[in-house]
Design a protein around this motif. Structure first.
Motif, short mmCIF file in Angstrom:
data_model
loop_
_atom_site.label_atom_id
_atom_site.label_comp_id
_atom_site.label_asym_id
_atom_site.label_seq_id
_atom_site.Cartn_x
_atom_site.Cartn_y
_atom_site.Cartn_z
N PHE A 136 0.85 -1.19 0.00
CA PHE A 136 0.00 0.00 0.00
C PHE A 136 0.88 1.24 0.00
N ARG A 137 0.49 2.24 -0.78
CA ARG A 137 1.17 3.53 -0.81
C ARG A 137 0.09 4.61 -0.87
N PHE A 138 0.35 5.71 -0.19
CA PHE A 138 -0.57 6.83 -0.21
C PHE A 138 0.20 8.09 -0.55
N GLN A 139 -0.35 8.85 -1.50
CA GLN A 139 0.27 10.10 -1.93
C GLN A 139 -0.80 11.18 -1.91
N ALA A 140 -0.39 12.40 -1.60
CA ALA A 140 -1.36 13.51 -1.57
C ALA A 140 -0.78 14.71 -2.31
N GLN A 141 -1.71 15.46 -2.89
CA GLN A 141 -1.34 16.71 -3.54
C GLN A 141 -2.31 17.76 -3.06
N PRO A 142 -1.95 18.75 -2.29
CA PRO A 142 -0.61 18.96 -1.74
C PRO A 142 -0.27 17.89 -0.70
N ASP A 143 0.98 17.88 -0.26
CA ASP A 143 1.46 16.86 0.67
C ASP A 143 0.86 17.11 2.06
N ILE A 180 -0.64 14.41 4.08
CA ILE A 180 -0.83 13.19 4.88
C ILE A 180 0.04 13.29 6.13
N SER A 181 -0.60 13.18 7.30
CA SER A 181 0.16 13.20 8.54
C SER A 181 0.38 11.78 9.08
N GLU A 182 -0.58 10.86 8.80
CA GLU A 182 -0.43 9.49 9.30
C GLU A 182 -1.39 8.57 8.54
N VAL A 183 -0.97 7.33 8.34
CA VAL A 183 -1.83 6.30 7.76
C VAL A 183 -2.01 5.21 8.82
N ILE A 184 -3.27 4.88 9.11
CA ILE A 184 -3.56 3.89 10.15
C ILE A 184 -4.12 2.64 9.49
N TYR A 185 -3.34 1.55 9.60
CA TYR A 185 -3.73 0.26 9.02
C TYR A 185 -4.32 -0.65 10.09
N PRO A 186 -5.35 -1.41 9.76
CA PRO A 186 -5.84 -2.42 10.70
C PRO A 186 -4.88 -3.62 10.72
N PRO A 187 -5.01 -4.50 11.70
CA PRO A 187 -4.16 -5.70 11.73
C PRO A 187 -4.39 -6.55 10.47
N ALA A 188 -3.33 -7.17 9.98
CA ALA A 188 -3.41 -8.02 8.79
C ALA A 188 -3.15 -9.46 9.18
N THR A 189 -3.48 -10.38 8.28
CA THR A 189 -3.26 -11.82 8.49
C THR A 189 -1.93 -12.20 7.87
N LEU A 190 -1.13 -12.98 8.59
CA LEU A 190 0.15 -13.43 8.07
C LEU A 190 -0.06 -14.66 7.20
N ASN A 191 0.40 -14.58 5.95
CA ASN A 191 0.35 -15.72 5.04
C ASN A 191 1.61 -16.55 5.33
N ARG A 205 -12.86 -7.48 3.75
CA ARG A 205 -13.03 -6.02 3.65
C ARG A 205 -12.04 -5.34 4.60
N VAL A 206 -11.40 -4.28 4.12
CA VAL A 206 -10.42 -3.57 4.94
C VAL A 206 -10.65 -2.07 4.81
N ARG A 207 -10.54 -1.39 5.96
CA ARG A 207 -10.68 0.07 6.02
C ARG A 207 -9.36 0.66 6.49
N ILE A 208 -8.81 1.58 5.69
CA ILE A 208 -7.54 2.22 6.03
C ILE A 208 -7.81 3.71 6.21
N ARG A 209 -7.37 4.22 7.35
CA ARG A 209 -7.59 5.63 7.66
C ARG A 209 -6.36 6.45 7.28
N VAL A 210 -6.60 7.55 6.59
CA VAL A 210 -5.52 8.46 6.21
C VAL A 210 -5.80 9.79 6.91
N LEU A 211 -4.93 10.15 7.85
CA LEU A 211 -5.09 11.40 8.59
C LEU A 211 -4.37 12.51 7.85
N LEU A 212 -5.02 13.67 7.78
CA LEU A 212 -4.49 14.81 7.04
C LEU A 212 -4.06 15.91 7.98
N ALA A 213 -3.04 16.67 7.58
CA ALA A 213 -2.59 17.83 8.35
C ALA A 213 -3.69 18.88 8.32
N LYS A 214 -3.86 19.56 9.43
CA LYS A 214 -4.92 20.58 9.52
C LYS A 214 -4.47 21.88 8.88
#
Length: 154
Positions: free
Chosen positions: A79-86, A88-99, A110-119
């Motif tokens: 997973f990669r997250f990019q923003a314009q303008p820059d 993104i302050s933090e990306v919060i991933y839920p726990p994943a399963t180890l293959n 189903r997976v929900r990933i939170r992307v926190l933005l600078a104020k």
């Protein structure tokens, strides 16, 4: 005369065997082709397999949600997250399963990933999420795919 009849018989046998061989090959290729056609029709673009939605839940948070179909997985490390303008302050991933076969962390449902933005940022922009998924039955991974979310600030 005997030689001539024998050659005609040999040529006839070769012709019959040739026709039989061509028929057998046609049957084999048809069988393989139908299998390939079934696989090919099942092969779709990754963004059509891993349905992605995004929502800006507040001025400083965007949530990306992925629907992972059965026998598929999303690779956590890809997973990669990019923003314009820059912003993104933090990306919060839920726990994943180890293959255990590959040693990779994966999302299998189903997976929900939170992307926190600078104020205090501008009025326009976007966040692009890039992900990579795999088909576990075929043991192949798709090319990375992107989902772009347009930011809306008050």
């Amino acid at each position: 005369m005997f030689l001539s009849a024998r050659l005609r018989f040999s040529a006839g046998v070769v012709w019959v065997l040739g026709v039989a061989a061509i028929g057998a090959l046609a049957w084999v290729f048809t069988a393989f082709e139908s299998g390939d056609a079934a696989q090919e029709s099942a092969w779709r673009e990754p963004q059509d397999i891993f349905i992605t939605t995004s929502e800006q839940v507040s001025a400083d948070e965007v949530v990306f949600e992925y629907a992972v179909p059965p026998a598929h997985a999303l690779e956590r490390a890809n997973f990669r997250f990019q923003a314009q303008p820059d912003v993104i302050s933090e990306v919060i991933y839920p726990p994943a399963t180890l293959n255990t076969k590959t040693g990779h962390e994966q999302y299998l449902e189903r997976v929900r990933i939170r992307v926190l933005l600078a104020k205090g940022q501008g009025r326009t922009g976007h966040v692009t999420a890039i992900a990579q998924g795999c088909n576990l039955d075929l043991d192949v991974c798709y090319i990375p795919f992107a989902h772009r979310h347009t930011l809306q600030w008050p």
